[in-house]
Design a protein around this motif. Structure first.
Motif, PDB file in Angstrom:
ATOM      1  N   PHE A   6       0.817  -1.442   0.471  1.00 27.07           N
ATOM      2  CA  PHE A   6      -0.175   0.229  -0.108  1.00 27.07           C
ATOM      3  C   PHE A   6       0.437   0.760   0.059  1.00 27.07           C
ATOM      4  N   GLY A   7       1.942   1.241   1.060  1.00 27.37           N
ATOM      5  CA  GLY A   7       2.863   2.028   1.096  1.00 27.37           C
ATOM      6  C   GLY A   7       3.261   2.352  -0.399  1.00 27.37           C
ATOM      7  N   LEU A   8       4.151   1.439  -0.448  1.00 27.25           N
ATOM      8  CA  LEU A   8       4.568   1.385  -2.333  1.00 27.25           C
ATOM      9  C   LEU A   8       3.567   2.107  -3.294  1.00 27.25           C
ATOM     10  N   SER A   9       2.462   1.892  -3.540  1.00 28.09           N
ATOM     11  CA  SER A   9       1.778   2.078  -4.472  1.00 28.09           C
ATOM     12  C   SER A   9       1.476   3.671  -4.317  1.00 28.09           C
ATOM     13  N   ARG A  10       0.906   3.419  -3.230  1.00 27.75           N
ATOM     14  CA  ARG A  10       0.988   5.430  -2.557  1.00 27.75           C
ATOM     15  C   ARG A  10       1.928   6.445  -3.299  1.00 27.75           C
ATOM     16  N   LEU A  11       3.436   6.099  -2.291  1.00 22.78           N
ATOM     17  CA  LEU A  11       4.085   6.514  -3.252  1.00 22.78           C
ATOM     18  C   LEU A  11       3.964   6.849  -4.960  1.00 22.78           C
ATOM     19  N   MET A  12       4.276   5.729  -5.503  1.00 23.34           N
ATOM     20  CA  MET A  12       3.606   5.881  -7.258  1.00 23.34           C
ATOM     21  C   MET A  12       3.311   6.791  -7.322  1.00 23.34           C
ATOM     22  N   VAL A  14       1.388   9.773  -5.641  1.00 22.20           N
ATOM     23  CA  VAL A  14       2.489  10.883  -5.556  1.00 22.20           C
ATOM     24  C   VAL A  14       3.539  11.167  -6.302  1.00 22.20           C
ATOM     25  N   PHE A  15       4.009  10.401  -6.741  1.00 26.81           N
ATOM     26  CA  PHE A  15       5.402  10.319  -7.889  1.00 26.81           C
ATOM     27  C   PHE A  15       4.476  10.907  -9.828  1.00 26.81           C
ATOM     28  N   GLY A  16       3.420  10.215  -9.773  1.00 26.26           N
ATOM     29  CA  GLY A  16       2.736  10.086 -10.800  1.00 26.26           C
ATOM     30  C   GLY A  16       2.069  11.529 -11.099  1.00 26.26           C
ATOM     31  N   GLY A  17       1.933  11.537  -9.374  1.00 30.64           N
ATOM     32  CA  GLY A  17       0.292  13.061  -9.876  1.00 30.64           C
ATOM     33  C   GLY A  17       1.528  14.189  -9.420  1.00 30.64           C
ATOM     34  N   PHE A  18       2.479  14.195  -9.437  1.00 32.20           N
ATOM     35  CA  PHE A  18       3.851  15.039  -9.436  1.00 32.20           C
ATOM     36  C   PHE A  18       3.724  15.664 -10.976  1.00 32.20           C
ATOM     37  N   ILE A  19       4.477  14.219 -11.641  1.00 33.04           N
ATOM     38  CA  ILE A  19       4.665  14.076 -12.945  1.00 33.04           C
ATOM     39  C   ILE A  19       4.489  15.102 -13.545  1.00 33.04           C
ATOM     40  N   LEU A  20       2.706  14.328 -13.317  1.00 32.93           N
ATOM     41  CA  LEU A  20       1.060  15.283 -14.337  1.00 32.93           C
ATOM     42  C   LEU A  20       1.182  16.239 -13.680  1.00 32.93           C
ATOM     43  N   SER A  21       1.267  16.990 -12.828  1.00 36.82           N
ATOM     44  CA  SER A  21       1.007  18.403 -12.300  1.00 36.82           C
ATOM     45  C   SER A  21       1.911  19.279 -13.030  1.00 36.82           C
ATOM     46  N   ALA A  22       3.068  18.977 -13.314  1.00 42.22           N
ATOM     47  CA  ALA A  22       4.379  19.372 -14.175  1.00 42.22           C
ATOM     48  C   ALA A  22       4.459  19.446 -15.100  1.00 42.22           C
ATOM     49  N   LEU A  23       3.300  18.628 -15.660  1.00 40.67           N
ATOM     50  CA  LEU A  23       3.155  18.640 -16.984  1.00 40.67           C
ATOM     51  C   LEU A  23       1.967  19.632 -17.489  1.00 40.67           C
ATOM     52  N   ILE A  24       0.920  19.789 -16.597  1.00 42.10           N
ATOM     53  CA  ILE A  24       0.063  20.070 -16.960  1.00 42.10           C
ATOM     54  C   ILE A  24       0.452  21.594 -16.959  1.00 42.10           C
ATOM     55  N   VAL A  25       1.576  22.610 -16.052  1.00 40.81           N
ATOM     56  CA  VAL A  25       2.416  23.967 -16.314  1.00 40.81           C
ATOM     57  C   VAL A  25       2.762  23.627 -16.876  1.00 40.81           C
ATOM     58  N   MET A  26       3.977  22.566 -17.523  1.00 46.79           N
ATOM     59  CA  MET A  26       4.640  22.953 -18.639  1.00 46.79           C
ATOM     60  C   MET A  26       3.220  23.124 -19.773  1.00 46.79           C
ATOM     61  N   VAL A  27       2.111  22.595 -20.057  1.00 45.56           N
ATOM     62  CA  VAL A  27       1.368  23.112 -21.478  1.00 45.56           C
ATOM     63  C   VAL A  27       0.716  23.790 -20.923  1.00 45.56           C
ATOM     64  N   CYS A  28       0.497  24.453 -19.772  1.00 47.59           N
ATOM     65  CA  CYS A  28      -0.241  26.274 -20.150  1.00 47.59           C
ATOM     66  C   CYS A  28       1.075  27.201 -20.482  1.00 47.59           C
ATOM     67  N   VAL A  29       2.097  27.078 -19.410  1.00 45.44           N
ATOM     68  CA  VAL A  29       3.258  27.716 -19.939  1.00 45.44           C
ATOM     69  C   VAL A  29       3.253  27.343 -21.327  1.00 45.44           C
ATOM     70  N   SER A  30       3.820  26.545 -22.065  1.00 49.22           N
ATOM     71  CA  SER A  30       3.671  26.627 -23.630  1.00 49.22           C
ATOM     72  C   SER A  30       3.105  27.199 -24.752  1.00 49.22           C
ATOM     73  N   ILE A  31       1.570  26.695 -24.482  1.00 52.70           N
ATOM     74  CA  ILE A  31      -0.066  27.400 -25.184  1.00 52.70           C
ATOM     75  C   ILE A  31       0.636  28.779 -24.721  1.00 52.70           C
ATOM     76  N   PHE A  80       1.090   4.193 -15.666  1.00 56.13           N
ATOM     77  CA  PHE A  80       1.252   3.522 -14.263  1.00 56.13           C
ATOM     78  C   PHE A  80       1.965   3.728 -13.872  1.00 56.13           C
ATOM     79  N   ALA A  81       2.094   4.489 -12.943  1.00 52.96           N
ATOM     80  CA  ALA A  81       2.367   5.333 -11.300  1.00 52.96           C
ATOM     81  C   ALA A  81       1.001   4.966 -10.784  1.00 52.96           C
ATOM     82  N   PHE A  82      -0.003   5.476 -11.199  1.00 50.27           N
ATOM     83  CA  PHE A  82      -1.583   4.778 -10.901  1.00 50.27           C
ATOM     84  C   PHE A  82      -2.558   3.763 -10.885  1.00 50.27           C
ATOM     85  N   LEU A  83      -1.412   2.898 -11.680  1.00 52.05           N
ATOM     86  CA  LEU A  83      -1.930   1.654 -11.871  1.00 52.05           C
ATOM     87  C   LEU A  83      -2.134   0.756  -9.885  1.00 52.05           C
ATOM     88  N   PRO A  84      -0.607   1.261  -9.510  1.00 49.27           N
ATOM     89  CA  PRO A  84      -0.812  -0.285  -8.304  1.00 49.27           C
ATOM     90  C   PRO A  84      -1.530   0.418  -7.547  1.00 49.27           C
TER      91      PRO A  84
END
Length: 194
Positions: A6-12, A14-31, A80-84
């Motif tokens: 459960f801890g490993l899944s949650r860590l993944m 959170v990391f997936g959410g961080f990457i997704l959030s960074a991508l959202i910010v980057m796309v907004c900046v790019s647009i 893949f990070a959200f799947l676990p």
């Protein structure tokens, strides 16, 4: 064992959410950069404040270079990070129209079969990602704009897929024990039902 997975899944997740959030910010900046770049090239702006417009263009106001390449690699990892976490919390969407009327034991057996199938599919996906990554390493392929090796994206996705496969195997074992003993080791009421 449950706490570890459960801890490993949650860590993944959170990391997936961080990457997704960074991508959202980057796309907004790019647009925003792409829009501002177009505005700064407009005849009216070039006529009114050519020095400022050209200075802003010279410092690089515009879209993020290779944004779609980064989004492609990052989104694959995030999935893949959200799947676990989805797997261990029984968060996959279910349509239980035909199974709600079944007694508990057949439902446990059905959950066991589904978890085993999930585990098999996730193992196959992880193996195929590993083979794809090895192929990209051998070929030396890089992305068009940023020129980063394509296997990097495969490696990130493989990390998430490997954790997802491990969690799926664990859940398959748990659901198998539940099906044969009639006990409930992990509650199944956290899932999404539609």
């Amino acid at each position: 064992m449950y706490r570890f997975f459960f801890g490993l899944s949650r860590l993944m997740a959170v990391f997936g959410g961080f990457i997704l959030s960074a991508l959202i910010v980057m796309v907004c900046v790019s647009i925003a950069g792409r829009s501002l770049n177009g505005f700064l090239h407009a005849d009216m702006v070039q006529a009114m404040v050519p020095g400022l417009a050209n200075w802003l263009l010279d410092i690089g106001i515009g879209p993020v270079n290779g944004d779609f390449e980064l989004v492609e690699a990052g989104i694959a990892f995030a999935i893949f990070a959200f799947l676990p976490y989805c797997q261990i919390t029984s968060g996959h969407a279910t349509v239980a129209i035909f199974t709600d009327w079944l007694p508990e034991r057949p439902q446990q057996f059905l959950r066991m079969v589904i978890e085993i199938l999930f585990a098999v599919v996730l193992i196959v996906i992880a193996v195929q990602l590993k083979e794809g990554m090895d192929s990209r390493i051998r070929s030396g392929q890089t992305t068009f704009l940023l020129q980063f090796p394509i296997w990097w994206a495969y490696a990130l996705s493989l990390a998430g897929a490997a954790v997802a496969a491990c969690v799926a195997v664990y859940m398959a074992i748990v659901r198998t024990v539940e099906a044969f003993t009639g006990s409930v080791l992990i509650a199944d009421d956290l899932g999404a039902e539609h």
